[in-house]
Design a protein around this motif. Structure first.
Motif, PDB file in Angstrom:
ATOM      1  N   ALA A 112       0.820  -1.212   0.000  1.00 63.47           N
ATOM      2  CA  ALA A 112       0.000   0.000   0.000  1.00 63.47           C
ATOM      3  C   ALA A 112       0.853   1.261   0.000  1.00 63.47           C
ATOM      4  O   ALA A 112       0.624   2.181  -0.804  1.00 63.47           O
ATOM      5  CB  ALA A 112      -0.948  -0.004   1.201  1.00 63.47           C
ATOM      6  N   ILE A 113       1.844   1.321   0.875  1.00 62.77           N
ATOM      7  CA  ILE A 113       2.665   2.532   0.926  1.00 62.77           C
ATOM      8  C   ILE A 113       3.578   2.612  -0.290  1.00 62.77           C
ATOM      9  O   ILE A 113       3.942   3.713  -0.744  1.00 62.77           O
ATOM     10  CB  ILE A 113       3.466   2.610   2.250  1.00 62.77           C
ATOM     11  N   GLY A 114       3.938   1.467  -0.851  1.00 67.63           N
ATOM     12  CA  GLY A 114       4.767   1.456  -2.061  1.00 67.63           C
ATOM     13  C   GLY A 114       4.052   2.056  -3.255  1.00 67.63           C
ATOM     14  O   GLY A 114       4.615   2.879  -3.986  1.00 67.63           O
ATOM     15  N   VAL A 115       2.785   1.661  -3.464  1.00 66.44           N
ATOM     16  CA  VAL A 115       2.047   2.207  -4.612  1.00 66.44           C
ATOM     17  C   VAL A 115       1.697   3.674  -4.374  1.00 66.44           C
ATOM     18  O   VAL A 115       1.562   4.454  -5.326  1.00 66.44           O
ATOM     19  CB  VAL A 115       0.776   1.397  -4.953  1.00 66.44           C
ATOM     20  N   HIS A 116       1.551   4.076  -3.098  1.00 66.33           N
ATOM     21  CA  HIS A 116       1.285   5.480  -2.784  1.00 66.33           C
ATOM     22  C   HIS A 116       2.529   6.326  -3.035  1.00 66.33           C
ATOM     23  O   HIS A 116       2.446   7.448  -3.557  1.00 66.33           O
ATOM     24  CB  HIS A 116       0.853   5.623  -1.329  1.00 66.33           C
ATOM     25  N   VAL A 128      -6.550   2.145  -0.328  1.00 63.60           N
ATOM     26  CA  VAL A 128      -6.336   0.793   0.182  1.00 63.60           C
ATOM     27  C   VAL A 128      -5.709  -0.019  -0.943  1.00 63.60           C
ATOM     28  O   VAL A 128      -6.199  -0.018  -2.078  1.00 63.60           O
ATOM     29  CB  VAL A 128      -7.661   0.143   0.639  1.00 63.60           C
ATOM     30  N   GLY A 129      -4.616  -0.680  -0.640  1.00 56.13           N
ATOM     31  CA  GLY A 129      -3.973  -1.577  -1.600  1.00 56.13           C
ATOM     32  C   GLY A 129      -4.342  -3.010  -1.265  1.00 56.13           C
ATOM     33  O   GLY A 129      -4.259  -3.423  -0.104  1.00 56.13           O
ATOM     34  N   ILE A 130      -4.768  -3.763  -2.274  1.00 62.87           N
ATOM     35  CA  ILE A 130      -5.159  -5.163  -2.069  1.00 62.87           C
ATOM     36  C   ILE A 130      -4.289  -6.044  -2.952  1.00 62.87           C
ATOM     37  O   ILE A 130      -4.218  -5.840  -4.171  1.00 62.87           O
ATOM     38  CB  ILE A 130      -6.643  -5.400  -2.436  1.00 62.87           C
ATOM     39  N   GLY A 139      -3.487  -3.215   2.665  1.00 64.47           N
ATOM     40  CA  GLY A 139      -2.816  -2.179   3.436  1.00 64.47           C
ATOM     41  C   GLY A 139      -3.566  -0.874   3.284  1.00 64.47           C
ATOM     42  O   GLY A 139      -4.240  -0.644   2.268  1.00 64.47           O
ATOM     43  N   ILE A 140      -3.444   0.002   4.282  1.00 65.63           N
ATOM     44  CA  ILE A 140      -4.242   1.217   4.356  1.00 65.63           C
ATOM     45  C   ILE A 140      -3.344   2.450   4.431  1.00 65.63           C
ATOM     46  O   ILE A 140      -2.428   2.506   5.258  1.00 65.63           O
ATOM     47  CB  ILE A 140      -5.151   1.186   5.600  1.00 65.63           C
ATOM     48  N   LEU A 212     -15.954  -7.843  -1.004  1.00 63.85           N
ATOM     49  CA  LEU A 212     -14.843  -7.455  -0.136  1.00 63.85           C
ATOM     50  C   LEU A 212     -14.621  -5.941  -0.207  1.00 63.85           C
ATOM     51  O   LEU A 212     -14.470  -5.277   0.831  1.00 63.85           O
ATOM     52  CB  LEU A 212     -13.565  -8.191  -0.556  1.00 63.85           C
ATOM     53  N   ILE A 213     -14.618  -5.405  -1.412  1.00 66.75           N
ATOM     54  CA  ILE A 213     -14.377  -3.974  -1.566  1.00 66.75           C
ATOM     55  C   ILE A 213     -15.504  -3.166  -0.918  1.00 66.75           C
ATOM     56  O   ILE A 213     -15.257  -2.104  -0.323  1.00 66.75           O
ATOM     57  CB  ILE A 213     -14.197  -3.623  -3.059  1.00 66.75           C
ATOM     58  N   LYS A 214     -16.736  -3.657  -0.973  1.00 65.59           N
ATOM     59  CA  LYS A 214     -17.830  -2.953  -0.308  1.00 65.59           C
ATOM     60  C   LYS A 214     -17.588  -2.874   1.204  1.00 65.59           C
ATOM     61  O   LYS A 214     -17.853  -1.836   1.835  1.00 65.59           O
ATOM     62  CB  LYS A 214     -19.169  -3.630  -0.604  1.00 65.59           C
ATOM     63  N   HIS A 215     -17.096  -3.945   1.800  1.00 68.80           N
ATOM     64  CA  HIS A 215     -16.768  -3.909   3.230  1.00 68.80           C
ATOM     65  C   HIS A 215     -15.723  -2.829   3.511  1.00 68.80           C
ATOM     66  O   HIS A 215     -15.812  -2.111   4.514  1.00 68.80           O
ATOM     67  CB  HIS A 215     -16.233  -5.274   3.686  1.00 68.80           C
ATOM     68  N   ILE A 216     -14.736  -2.717   2.627  1.00 72.94           N
ATOM     69  CA  ILE A 216     -13.693  -1.705   2.788  1.00 72.94           C
ATOM     70  C   ILE A 216     -14.287  -0.302   2.659  1.00 72.94           C
ATOM     71  O   ILE A 216     -13.950   0.606   3.424  1.00 72.94           O
ATOM     72  CB  ILE A 216     -12.579  -1.924   1.751  1.00 72.94           C
ATOM     73  N   LEU A 217     -15.196  -0.133   1.711  1.00 73.01           N
ATOM     74  CA  LEU A 217     -15.818   1.172   1.504  1.00 73.01           C
ATOM     75  C   LEU A 217     -16.638   1.595   2.717  1.00 73.01           C
ATOM     76  O   LEU A 217     -16.628   2.773   3.109  1.00 73.01           O
ATOM     77  CB  LEU A 217     -16.702   1.148   0.254  1.00 73.01           C
TER      78      LEU A 217
END
Length: 286
Positions: A112-116, A128-130, A139-140, A212-217
């Motif tokens: 997550a922090i790498g793609v950010h 959020v990176g999945i 990762g958040i 899964l993504i809905k739970h994250i949202l």
């Protein structure tokens, strides 16, 4: 000597490394992980691998591992597929050996922090990176900073109950093995050739990932979801069913402001480990 940040990705089968020099990742190499050896043997193997990079002026070392970490202490609490590597003070060992600052975190957090920091997530403060592969990790990033939680366990939606099992059962490669007795890559090849069973497999997979993504949202409402891991390469095969699943989300305005992106980094794990050295002092912890 060039000033550099060293990043390591320690997994159950291999240890991979690379250095960030003037903003570019280079000198990527790997060695097998002595997964069945003693803790002492594994530590020495990691140290010798790091020594091989000492031709650079290393200013810091970042490490991603597939397990839980006490981020503040730099202690590996448990490492998947390496039985002897439990409750290991890895940062302390390496700092004493090399007199360099060492930062350790869960590999999904590193993604997550790498793609950010280096990838398609740069424009977003909240993402959020999945990672979609043999398992599922997440990762958040909140307000531009990595959120690790207690023992780097934030974002472990993979273990959350879903249907008869958990999200990892339905959103990783396990889904294709369990229900279609095949690997995602082979099924993708069949699907691209028009095989109806393979197309159905990816349609179902996309629906599960959408849940899964809905739970994250509901929990975070990020600006972006960035998909990584090998299964992301099959995204065109499950994009439609994923978006159909997302269309039932209760808050359309959140969806209107959401971007789903694919990571373009070739060495995401190492980029993420390197990013820890820059951002770890600003990590938001619970």
């Amino acid at each position: 000597m060039e000033k550099a940040i060293l990043g390591l990705d320690i997994g159950g089968t291999g240890i991979k490394g690379g250095v960030l020099v003037k903003g570019h990742l280079e000198d990527v190499r790997s060695i097998p992980t002595p997964a069945k050896e003693s803790k002492e043997f594994i530590l020495e193997t990691i140290a010798l691998f790091i020594e091989s990079y000492m031709g650079y002026d290393i200013t810091g070392i970042g490490i991603g591992i597939p397990g839980l970490v006490d981020v503040e202490k730099g202690e590996v609490l448990g490492l998947a597929n390496i039985p002897a590597f439990q409750h290991v003070e890895l940062a302390k060992f390496l700092e004493q050996r090399f007199s360099k600052p060492v930062f350790i975190n869960n590999d999904a957090n590193c993604f997550a922090i790498g793609v950010h920091k280096f990838g398609v997530g740069k424009p977003f403060k909240n993402l959020v990176g999945i990672t979609l592969g043999t398992g599922v990790g997440a990762g958040i990033v909140i307000n531009g900073h990595l959120y690790s939680g207690v023992n780097s366990a934030a974002g472990e939606w993979c273990s959350a109950p879903y249907l008869e099992h958990n999200f990892e059962h339905y959103c990783s490669g396990k889904f294709f093995h369990q229900y279609y007795e095949s690997k995602p890559k082979l099924l993708a090849k069949r699907a691209k050739a028009g095989d109806l069973e393979a197309l159905k497999a990816f349609e179902e997979y996309g629906a599960h990932l959408g849940e899964l993504i809905k739970h994250i949202l509901y929990a975070l409402a990020p600006e972006a979801i960035v998909l990584g891991g090998s299964i992301r390469k099959t995204y065109p095969l499950f994009e439609a069913s994923l978006k159909k699943s997302l269309s039932t989300f209760s808050y359309p305005t959140v969806l209107d402001n959401l971007q789903i992106l694919l990571s373009e980094l070739d060495e995401t794990a190492i980029h993420g480990a390197v990013a820890l050295v820059d951002v770890e002092p600003e990590v938001v912890n619970s």
